[in-house]
Design an enzyme around this catalytic site. Structure first.
Site, PDB file in Angstrom:
ATOM      1  N   HIS A  35     -45.340   8.498  53.841  1.00  0.00           N
ATOM      2  CA  HIS A  35     -45.649   7.079  53.656  1.00  0.00           C
ATOM      3  C   HIS A  35     -44.630   6.226  54.397  1.00  0.00           C
ATOM      4  CE1 HIS A  35     -42.416   7.807  50.784  1.00  0.00           C
ATOM      5  NE2 HIS A  35     -42.202   6.504  50.784  1.00  0.00           N
ATOM      6  N   HIS A  86     -42.047   8.746  56.231  1.00  0.00           N
ATOM      7  CA  HIS A  86     -41.099   9.686  55.658  1.00  0.00           C
ATOM      8  C   HIS A  86     -41.701  10.294  54.405  1.00  0.00           C
ATOM      9  CE1 HIS A  86     -40.281   5.598  54.195  1.00  0.00           C
ATOM     10  NE2 HIS A  86     -39.883   6.131  53.056  1.00  0.00           N
ATOM     11  N   ARG A 123     -34.145  17.319  41.805  1.00  0.00           N
ATOM     12  CA  ARG A 123     -33.458  16.404  42.708  1.00  0.00           C
ATOM     13  C   ARG A 123     -33.604  14.988  42.165  1.00  0.00           C
ATOM     14  NH1 ARG A 123     -35.300  13.066  46.916  1.00  0.00           N
ATOM     15  NH2 ARG A 123     -33.787  12.679  48.585  1.00  0.00           N
ATOM     16  N   ASP A 178     -42.635   2.256  53.817  1.00  0.00           N
ATOM     17  CA  ASP A 178     -42.299   1.361  52.705  1.00  0.00           C
ATOM     18  C   ASP A 178     -42.814  -0.051  52.962  1.00  0.00           C
ATOM     19  OD1 ASP A 178     -41.058   3.477  51.500  1.00  0.00           O
ATOM     20  OD2 ASP A 178     -39.009   2.827  51.963  1.00  0.00           O
TER      21      ASP A 178
END
Length: 280
Positions: free
Chosen positions: A154, A211, A221, A156
Site C-alpha cells: 500500500h 510498501h 513484531r 500512505d
C-alpha cells in the site's frame, strides 16, 4: 532527505529528539496494551471512536487481502488527553516529540522543493488532525506460498509517516523499480516515508512508494507510526505548472479511497486524481 524522497520515497533520521529510554518504555507499554484480553481492547472503540482497535482486514474478500496484524489507530487529540491503557505517558511523549519532528521535516522538504520557506504545513497540519498507530504482528503459521502479509502492499494517504519499528525483528519492505527492499531495523533511527498528499503537492517530485510488512513464522513484531495529516477541508494542489494532479481536498481523497476499498477490495489512490484521469 530531499534526494532520498525523490528517488526512494523513504529515509531514516537519527538525532530525532526521542530518547532511547522513551522508546524502550513505549515498547514495553505497547506490548502490555496488546496483551490485554480481546474484549478489553475492543472497549477502546467506546472510549475513542469506532475503528480505534483494529485486527485483520474487515473488507477482505480473499486470503491475500488479509492483514495478519492488530492495531490501535488513535487521533492525536485522544493520545494527549486520554487515561486509556493504550495511551501511556511514554507513548504520549513519543507522539508529541514526533509531531514536532514531522513539522520540521515537512518544512525542510517544502523549502527544498519550492526554493523558499513555506507555512503551508504549519497552517494546515496541526497535531489535532494527525494520528498515531500502534501495530502488533503476531507469528504467522501460514506458509510463504499463501502470500499473507502483516500489512498488504500500500501507499500512505498522508503527507509524511514517521515510524519506529522493532529494533530486533525486521519485516518492513519498500518497492522500487518493481523490486522489494527490506528496511533493516536500526534502534537509533526513525523511518520516514512520503505519503500520497506530499507526492501530489510536490507535483510528483517526492515519491509515495508502495510498501508492505511481511510476516514472521516464529516471533511477533511491534511498530509505532505517526501519520502527518492535514484537516479534512485542506485543499491539495501542485505548486508548479503544468500540474499532474487536479486540486482536491483531503476529505475527498479519503472518501474516494474508502469507496474504492469497499468496492474493489484495494486502494486506487492518486491515479484517480491525475488531471486526465478517466475511471468508471
Amino acid at each position: 532527505m530531499a534526494r532520498a524522497s525523490e528517488e526512494w520515497g523513504f529515509f531514516q533520521v537519527v538525532n530525532h529528539g526521542v530518547s532511547p529510554e522513551i522508546l524502550d518504555r513505549m515498547r514495553r507499554e505497547q506490548v502490555k496494551a496488546f496483551k490485554q484480553p480481546f474484549d478489553r481492547k475492543k472497549e477502546e472503540d467506546d472510549k475513542f471512536s469506532a475503528g480505534t482497535y483494529r485486527w485483520g482486514t474487515p473488507t477482505a474478500t480473499c486470503l491475500n487481502q488479509l492483514a495478519w496484524s492488530e492495531a490501535f489507530h488513535i487521533p492525536m487529540t485522544d493520545v494527549v488527553s486520554s487515561s486509556s491503557f493504550s495511551c501511556s505517558s511514554a507513548i504520549e511523549q513519543f507522539a508529541t516529540t514526533v509531531a514536532d519532528l514531522a513539522q520540521k521535516l515537512a518544512g525542510i522538504l517544502a523549502e527544498k522543493y519550492l526554493g523558499r520557506k513555506s507555512t503551508f504545513f504549519q497552517d494546515n497540519c496541526a497535531p489535532s488532525t494527525c494520528y498515531l498507530r500502534m501495530n502488533r504482528y503476531p507469528p504467522c503459521p501460514m506458509p510463504p506460498a499463501a502470500a499473507v502479509f502483516g500489512l498488504m502492499p500500500h501507499t500512505d494517504s498522508d503527507f509524511l509517516t514517521i515510524l519506529y519499528q522493532d529494533d530486533q525483528v525486521g519485516g518492513l519492505q519498500l518497492v522500487k523499480d518493481g523490486k522489494c527492499f527490506a528496511v533493516k531495523p536500526n534502534p537509533q533511527a526513525l523511518i520516514v516515508n512520503i505519503g500520497d498528499l506530499f507526492q501530489a503537492w510536490s507535483n510528483g517530485v517526492y515519491k509515495s512508494v508502495e510498501h508492505r510488512v511481511v510476516t514472521n513464522p516464529h516471533v511477533e513484531r511491534f511498530s509505532t507510526a505517526y501519520f502527518f495529516c492535514p484537516s479534512y477541508d485542506t485543499e491539495i494542489e501542485s505548486r508548479c505548472e503544468p500540474s499532474i494532479y487536479r486540486k482536491f481536498s483531503f476529505k475527498e481523497y479519503r472518501q474516494q479511497v474508502q469507496e474504492d476499498v469497499g468496492k474493489l477490495g484495494r486502494k486506487v489512490g492518486l491515479s484517480r486524481f491525475t488531471v486526465n484521469a478517466i475511471y468508471s
